[in-house]
Design a protein around this motif. Structure first.
Motif, PDB file in Angstrom:
ATOM      1  N   SER A  77      -7.530  -9.055  -4.827  1.00  0.00           N
ATOM      2  CA  SER A  77      -6.370  -8.388  -5.421  1.00  0.00           C
ATOM      3  C   SER A  77      -5.113  -8.540  -4.563  1.00  0.00           C
ATOM      4  O   SER A  77      -4.001  -8.431  -5.054  1.00  0.00           O
ATOM      5  CB  SER A  77      -6.664  -6.891  -5.614  1.00  0.00           C
ATOM      6  N   ASP A  78      -5.277  -8.762  -3.255  1.00  0.00           N
ATOM      7  CA  ASP A  78      -4.111  -8.800  -2.375  1.00  0.00           C
ATOM      8  C   ASP A  78      -4.383  -9.511  -1.053  1.00  0.00           C
ATOM      9  O   ASP A  78      -3.989 -10.660  -0.851  1.00  0.00           O
ATOM     10  CB  ASP A  78      -3.620  -7.364  -2.123  1.00  0.00           C
ATOM     11  N   ILE A  79      -5.085  -8.841  -0.133  1.00  0.00           N
ATOM     12  CA  ILE A  79      -5.020  -9.283   1.269  1.00  0.00           C
ATOM     13  C   ILE A  79      -5.673 -10.635   1.566  1.00  0.00           C
ATOM     14  O   ILE A  79      -5.235 -11.321   2.478  1.00  0.00           O
ATOM     15  CB  ILE A  79      -5.580  -8.203   2.234  1.00  0.00           C
ATOM     16  N   GLY A  89      -1.289   2.677  -4.919  1.00  0.00           N
ATOM     17  CA  GLY A  89      -2.428   1.754  -4.920  1.00  0.00           C
ATOM     18  C   GLY A  89      -2.166   0.462  -5.669  1.00  0.00           C
ATOM     19  O   GLY A  89      -1.721   0.465  -6.810  1.00  0.00           O
ATOM     20  N   HIS A  90      -2.450  -0.664  -4.992  1.00  0.00           N
ATOM     21  CA  HIS A  90      -2.255  -1.950  -5.666  1.00  0.00           C
ATOM     22  C   HIS A  90      -3.411  -2.909  -5.385  1.00  0.00           C
ATOM     23  O   HIS A  90      -3.318  -4.083  -5.681  1.00  0.00           O
ATOM     24  CB  HIS A  90      -0.910  -2.562  -5.264  1.00  0.00           C
ATOM     25  N   GLU A  91      -4.489  -2.398  -4.795  1.00  0.00           N
ATOM     26  CA  GLU A  91      -5.675  -3.246  -4.593  1.00  0.00           C
ATOM     27  C   GLU A  91      -6.812  -2.560  -5.335  1.00  0.00           C
ATOM     28  O   GLU A  91      -7.344  -1.572  -4.859  1.00  0.00           O
ATOM     29  CB  GLU A  91      -5.997  -3.344  -3.097  1.00  0.00           C
ATOM     30  N   PHE A  92      -7.155  -3.063  -6.512  1.00  0.00           N
ATOM     31  CA  PHE A  92      -8.203  -2.366  -7.272  1.00  0.00           C
ATOM     32  C   PHE A  92      -8.956  -3.317  -8.193  1.00  0.00           C
ATOM     33  O   PHE A  92      -8.496  -4.393  -8.527  1.00  0.00           O
ATOM     34  CB  PHE A  92      -7.630  -1.180  -8.053  1.00  0.00           C
ATOM     35  N   ILE A 114      -6.733   0.960   0.577  1.00  0.00           N
ATOM     36  CA  ILE A 114      -5.429   1.320   1.143  1.00  0.00           C
ATOM     37  C   ILE A 114      -4.931   0.111   1.922  1.00  0.00           C
ATOM     38  O   ILE A 114      -5.671  -0.478   2.700  1.00  0.00           O
ATOM     39  CB  ILE A 114      -5.545   2.535   2.094  1.00  0.00           C
ATOM     40  N   CYS A 115      -3.664  -0.265   1.690  1.00  0.00           N
ATOM     41  CA  CYS A 115      -3.087  -1.475   2.279  1.00  0.00           C
ATOM     42  C   CYS A 115      -2.010  -1.112   3.297  1.00  0.00           C
ATOM     43  O   CYS A 115      -1.386  -0.052   3.200  1.00  0.00           O
ATOM     44  CB  CYS A 115      -2.485  -2.317   1.158  1.00  0.00           C
ATOM     45  N   GLY A 116      -1.761  -2.016   4.236  1.00  0.00           N
ATOM     46  CA  GLY A 116      -0.647  -1.831   5.169  1.00  0.00           C
ATOM     47  C   GLY A 116       0.676  -1.628   4.440  1.00  0.00           C
ATOM     48  O   GLY A 116       1.560  -0.910   4.912  1.00  0.00           O
ATOM     49  N   SER A 117       0.810  -2.227   3.266  1.00  0.00           N
ATOM     50  CA  SER A 117       2.039  -2.023   2.482  1.00  0.00           C
ATOM     51  C   SER A 117       2.156  -0.567   2.018  1.00  0.00           C
ATOM     52  O   SER A 117       3.269  -0.046   1.886  1.00  0.00           O
ATOM     53  CB  SER A 117       2.056  -2.947   1.262  1.00  0.00           C
ATOM     54  N   ASP A 118       1.023   0.094   1.768  1.00  0.00           N
ATOM     55  CA  ASP A 118       1.066   1.510   1.383  1.00  0.00           C
ATOM     56  C   ASP A 118       1.641   2.366   2.522  1.00  0.00           C
ATOM     57  O   ASP A 118       2.249   3.413   2.279  1.00  0.00           O
ATOM     58  CB  ASP A 118      -0.334   2.028   1.038  1.00  0.00           C
TER      59      ASP A 118
HETATM   60 ZN    ZN Z   1      -1.184  -4.753  -0.248  1.00  0.00          ZN
END
Ligand code: ZN
Ligand code: NAD
Ligand code: ZN
Length: 389
Positions: free
Chosen positions: A168-170, A59-62, A37-41
């Protein structure tokens, strides 16, 4: 399959949905082993990003294992273990050729919507509203990955999921935020926000040669993590006047670069806070840009402001006179993740960084609704939640 879906502001549910299918020969299907779970979520959860629809998979970090590939996929095969970057990028367009992957002009089928709001459209993103493509996200058991030869990176078996998932993201996001500061020897970098993105910005600023990093937040355990794991000096913005403290720490000049790793939901107290909250609630202002104002006022003359924090729309009372007259450079953007995958995986393999240091909670995918609530309210010292389908 099971997937965590958006239903309304502050309402997500794990429900049964149809399994994803290959619909384009360049697609692959990933069986997800870890997602986060990201801050963007939270911006979706709090209802600040328009064009969400009931049932959208978040979800975008997987990451996970390839279980099916389309007929045109060349670089991946069934069984490969991969991390998937959050922007969806074709690899061939004007922007992808320049490695500006989050601006791919071939991956947002709803570009018209984005053009109305922003003048031009960026790339499509996984699980991030219809404005940005309406793609199903990765808080699920499986996901369809378009342009599978361009995005996913294969990861070696000796690294754990938690060591590589944040490619994937952060991790790239914090790294790009620091890279955008054009750090010179001796520089002092100030980072607003000690969430996961702030933590990786701090680590990356040191990796890129910063002499001092000052980390700012209001949550003691996040400040403690920044001190203990990265060696940052810290300021609690509820205890000190951030501007005064930074001037004192930098001989009155201000930090060489300032990173806004907070974004559109900044916490603000006092009159300005009330002003932004009321305007945001009445839709007269889409974002609460208090940190943006602060980085602009604090940065030294001729310095750089780097903004990984997400903003959605229109903002008020921005001291642009300060930016113009003091020759400030502004750098921002959704991260061009694909550009950083290989170099940052190398840094992980060499032991220069172990990204798992941000993980505080592990949960089953079924518990995602509880996870969202917990991450939003920073309960139980929560910093980063990994979900296991
Ligand atoms: Zn994110
Ligand atoms: P987070 O919510 O965990 O962290 C935000 C932190 O900011 C919190 O610790 C909060 O206490 C702190 N904060 C709030 N108001 C503050 C203030 N006035 N001064 C100082 N600190 C304050 O979220 P995160 O996962 O770390 O993400 C941070 C931002 O980065 C979000 O806006 C997210 O959307 C964005 N993001 C951008 C990209 C990108 O590609 N550019 C990628 C991932 C995340
Ligand atoms: Zn492209």
């Amino acid at each position: 399959m099971k997937a965590n879906c958006w239903y309304d502001k502050h309402e997500v549910r794990v429900v049964d949905v149809p399994d994803p299918k290959i619909i384009n020969p360049h697609d692959a299907i990933v069986k997800i082993t870890s997602t986060a779970i990201c801050g963007s979520d939270l911006h979706l959860y709090d209802g600040f990003i328009p064009t969400m629809e009931k049932g959208d998979i978040l979800g975008h970090e997987f990451m996970g294992e390839i279980v099916e590939v389309g007929s045109a996929v060349k670089k991946l095969k069934v069984g490969d273990r991969v991390v998937v970057p959050f922007p969806i990028s074709c690899g061939n367009c004007f922007f992808c050729q320049k490695e500006l992957f989050s601006l791919c002009e071939n991956s947002n089928p709803n570009a018209r919507l984005a053009e109305k709001l922003w003048g031009h459209s960026p790339a499509g993103l996984f699980g991030y509203s219809h404005l940005l493509g309406g793609y199903a996200g990765g808080q699920a058991e499986y996901a369809r990955v378009p342009f599978a030869d361009v995005g996913p990176i294969k990861v070696p078996g000796e690294l754990t999921d938690e060591q590589v998932l944040f490619l994937s993201d952060i991790f790239p996001t914090g790294y790009m935020a620091a890279e955008n500061c054009n750090i010179q020897p001796g520089d002092t970098i100030a980072v607003w926000g000690c969430g996961p993105v702030g933590q990786f910005s701090i680590k990356s600023a040191f990796l890129l040669g910063a002499e001092r990093v000052v980390a700012i937040d209001r949550i003691p355990e996040r400040l403690r993590l920044a001190r203990e794991k990265s060696g940052a000096e810290t300021l609690n913005c509820e205890e000190v006047n951030v501007y005064d403290a930074l001037m004192e720490m930098t001989g009155g000049r201000g930090p060489d670069a300032c990173i806004d790793a907070v974004g559109m939901e900044a916490h603000v107290s006092g009159v300005v806070g009330a002003y932004d909250r009321v305007k945001q609630a009445m839709m007269l202002e889409s974002d609460r840009p208090q940190v943006l104002r602060e980085v602009m006022m604090c940065c030294r003359n001729g310095g750089t402001i780097s903004i990984p924090g997400v903003y959605g729309g229109f903002i008020d009372k921005i001291p642009f006179g300060s930016v113009m007259n003091r020759a400030i450079t502004i750098k921002t953007g959704q991260t061009h993740v694909q550009r950083y995958l290989r170099p940052l995986l190398d840094r992980i393999q060499k032991g220069e960084i172990d990204p798992s240091f941000v993980v505080t909670h592990r949960m089953r995918l079924e518990d995602a609704p509880r996870g969202f609530e917990m991450f939003k309210n920073k309960e139980d010292n929560c910093i980063k939640i990994v979900l296991k389908p």
